[in-house]
Scaffold this motif. Structure first.
Motif, short mmCIF file in Angstrom:
data_model
loop_
_atom_site.label_atom_id
_atom_site.label_comp_id
_atom_site.label_asym_id
_atom_site.label_seq_id
_atom_site.Cartn_x
_atom_site.Cartn_y
_atom_site.Cartn_z
N GLN A 29 39.29 47.17 39.81
CA GLN A 29 38.23 47.25 38.80
C GLN A 29 38.13 45.98 37.97
OE1 GLN A 29 39.73 50.75 36.76
NE2 GLN A 29 37.96 51.91 37.47
N ARG A 30 39.05 45.08 38.17
CA ARG A 30 39.08 43.86 37.36
C ARG A 30 38.03 42.87 37.82
NH1 ARG A 30 45.56 43.39 37.60
NH2 ARG A 30 45.98 45.23 36.35
N GLY A 31 37.59 42.06 36.90
CA GLY A 31 36.62 41.03 37.22
C GLY A 31 36.75 39.88 36.25
N LEU A 32 36.06 38.82 36.55
CA LEU A 32 36.08 37.65 35.70
C LEU A 32 34.64 37.26 35.44
CD1 LEU A 32 37.78 35.39 34.40
CD2 LEU A 32 37.54 34.15 36.53
#
Length: 82
Positions: free
Chosen positions: A31-34
């Motif tokens: 679910q992580r993003g940048l």
């Protein structure tokens, strides 16, 4: 933390309450993003005055409609476009 989230504004009584708040925002690796966030100031062309929030929200709404962007809301108000 996500937007449009009801917040408990009562005072914290111990360290564990604070830690629980931060832990509730942890995302799994998938679910992580940048991304980046850009703060911009809007000025009116006719008088060079700073736009108020209602004017900015109208502008964002028009951009979303014209270009098909998704409006991000906070308490029902448009605060960003994705």
């Amino acid at each position: 933390m996500s937007r449009d989230q009801d917040q408990d504004l009562s005072p914290l009584e111990d360290r564990e309450q604070l830690l629980a708040y931060f832990r509730s925002g942890i995302k799994s690796p998938d679910q992580r993003g940048l991304g980046t966030e850009h703060e911009k100031f809007g000025f009116r062309r006719d008088n060079n005055r700073l736009m108020n929030f209602d004017e900015i929200e109208t502008l964002l709404s028009g951009l979303a409609e014209r270009f098909g962007w998704e409006a991000d809301r906070d308490q029902g108000r448009i605060v960003a476009l994705t």
